[in-house]
Motif scaffolding. Structure first.
Motif: not given
Length: 609
Positions: A421-425, A469-473
């Motif tokens: 659910r968390n990402v460091l770009a 068909g949906g979304a990440t968050n």
């Protein structure tokens, strides 16, 4: 050529344009950094391609200037060659026309700027200026009309039209490129694109590239259903494949293209030609197929590709992770950074993480991704394994190793399968510093571009605008270096990351609060998003000396270096004490901290908590 005269020709005949230029030149002169440059280095080769298409029956030849704009030429050191390359391109085409036994029209070819997911997206005025410069150079040398081709972004082709119309009265053919599903970037359908272009004083609206003849026909049919427009179509030879360092197209038969030409003519197409992988043989077959045909009036038939109602866009939402919720509530957040294993086993990672999390002083584990460009288990995969054990993670994702397709695929899997659910770009360390210096990084986008991609996924579409068909968050994190050599550039990039959709930032390790205060002064105030500081307990004087001199972005104050040198065998105690002080200070001024364990001894990090 006057617009009236051009329209009259299209009223009376179906015009055949030429086919591929780049693949034909590749056959003659081999791979090139820029095929437009051949206008000055190999003009005879360009001339012969034009001549071959004219002999095959082409009534329109396009100048070899598809990518001859400042935006694409500048990275090659050719930014000041826009005028010369375009002028030479027209000159060669005119020479080919003059050697022909019949009249041939010259189309000034203008392609997209290749903006993609840029860190700094140029503003509209800059884009207009780039197109204006190229179009003016083409018109000054005598093109009959313009052809805007292979555009994926409707906004960009509209700007190109505006740039031309700011000074020119020549006819314009505007072509976008569509996927097999019949949409271009942003999920725009052909009829939607045509509706936006038809009021822009564009004489022909069409489609080219990406798909082969059969897949292009439904797109042309949808365009034909739009009232009061003329249409054009220029398909690829088919689906390409990679052979060595080349992109190779299938050897579609000329008869196959002749069939396409007849079907496209029946739909009302006024200009037909070929794109990537096509040859004079394909053009000859198309010319023969339509030479006795007259244009038919486009009719409002039901499109073959059924338009699917677009789902409502996902409204902007707060990320749902506990990590973000704590940051949002201004509760101090603590992460511990780990490196993925270099081998096959996760057992030691599980053991060490369990010890750290058992302290109940750590909120999440952040996971490096190919630090120093060395091979290790994928950070998103490791994150998924830890999430399955109930540990919240912040995996790093670098743009070094995958293109935009791979990045999105990895993120969709991490969200759906891994529970991430968390990402460091991050952009990532270059391969030259690691174990594979002979390899090259992908870097199709940088960290700013990756933030844009993540934001788009959070809105329920991929980068091309296809619905998911949906979304990440995801909560989206970015790196911040308060000690960068070029602070103006670092601050500009930080603002770009925030504008792109970043939720929080994590700094390089700092060893003196004054370094942060100096950065804030340069920034001009508090950051717009929560910032977590990097805290690195130093283990020895030699380690501190190496980090200070060899690792970009890390600055260790001279007094600390001297203290650690003087401490001798007690240097570790000195380094850990500074880390405790930095953590205590961070609790008063920052949103959180991530702690870097010395030499992967994760349990030692508990000594400073």
């Amino acid at each position: 050529m006057k617009i009236h005269d051009f329209n009259q020709r299209l009223k009376d005949a179906i015009l055949i344009a030429d086919g591929a230029m780049g693949s034909m030149l590749h056959e003659v002169v081999g791979p090139q950094r820029c095929f437009d440059e051949l206008n000055t280095t190999e003009p005879e080769a360009v001339f012969r391609v034009h001549q071959a298409y004219i002999e095959a029956g082409a009534q329109i030849i396009e100048t070899n200037t598809f990518a001859a704009n400042r935006f694409k030429l500048a990275p090659l050191g050719l930014g000041d060659e826009v005028q010369r390359l375009n002028s030479r391109g027209v000159k060669i085409a005119r020479e080919a026309r003059e050697s022909a036994a019949r009249e041939v029209l010259i189309a000034g070819s203008i392609g997209p700027l290749g903006l993609g997911v840029q860190a700094r997206h140029p503003d509209d005025k800059e884009i207009l200026d780039v197109f204006y410069e190229q179009a003016m150079a083409l018109e000054e040398r005598g093109v009959d009309f313009y052809i805007l081709e292979t555009f994926s972004y409707i906004e960009e082709v509209l700007l190109a039209v505006d740039a031309i119309r700011s000074f020119s009265g020549l006819p314009i053919v505007a072509q976008l490129t569509y996927s097999e599903e019949g949409t271009t970037h942003g999920d725009i359908r052909p009829s939607d694109a045509a509706a936006q272009l038809k009021n822009k004083n564009v004489q022909v609206i069409g489609a080219n590239c990406t798909v082969g003849p059969q897949a292009l026909l439904p797109i042309l049919q949808e365009l034909a259903a739009v009232d009061d427009i003329r249409i054009s179509g220029m398909p690829n030879a088919g689906f390409p494949k990679r052979e060595g360092d080349r992109i190779v197209y299938p050897k579609s038969s000329p008869e196959y293209f002749a069939l396409f030409a007849r079907e496209a003519a029946a739909l009302g197409a006024r200009i037909l030609g070929g794109c990537c992988g096509t040859t004079p043989a394909h053009i000859r077959a198309m010319a023969e197929a339509v030479k006795s045909l007259r244009p038919v009036k486009a009719h409002a038939a039901s499109p073959v590709v059924e338009a699917v109602a677009k789902p409502a866009p996902v409204s902007q939402r707060e990320p749902e992770s506990q990590f973000w919720k704590k940051l949002k509530k201004k509760e101090f957040v603590v992460c511990v950074e780990i490196d993925p294993p270099k081998g096959l086993s996760l057992d030691r990672i599980f053991e060490q993480v369990d010890k750290v999390m058992a302290s109940q002083k750590v909120d999440a584990i952040d996971i490096n991704s190919g630090a120093m460009a060395r091979v290790g288990m994928d950070a998103l995969v490791v994150a998924g394994a830890l999430e399955a054990r109930g540990v919240e993670t912040v995996p790093h994702l670098t743009t070094r190793d995958q293109n935009i397709i791979g990045l999105q695929a990895a993120l969709l899997g991490a969200w759906t399968v891994g529970g991430v659910r968390n990402v460091l770009a991050i952009t990532g360390d270059p391969p030259s510093v690691g174990d594979y210096p002979e390899t090259s990084g992908v870097y199709e986008v940088d960290s700013v571009g990756l933030v844009k991609v993540l934001s788009r996924l959070n809105q329920g579409t991929d980068w091309a605008g296809k619905t998911l068909g949906g979304a990440t968050n995801f909560s989206i994190g970015v790196a911040l270096n308060p000690m960068a050599d070029d602070l103006d550039n670092e601050i500009a990039r930080f603002h770009a990351k925030v504008e792109a959709g970043a939720h929080y930032a994590m700094t390089q390790p700092l060893f003196d609060p004054e370094h942060w205060h100096a950065f804030l002064k340069k920034l001009g105030g508090k950051p717009a998003i929560p910032v977590m500081i990097g805290v690195w307990p130093l283990n020895s004087y030699k380690q501190a000396l190496r980090l200070n001199n060899e690792v970009p972005g890390i600055v260790i104050p001279e007094p600390l270096l001297k203290s650690m040198e003087a401490a001798g065998a007690s240097a570790r105690d000195c380094g850990f004490q500074v880390a405790r002080q930095m953590l205590a200070w961070a609790r008063t001024e920052l949103a959180g901290a991530y702690l870097i364990p010395p030499f992967k001894r994760y349990e030692e990090i508990l000594e400073i908590l």
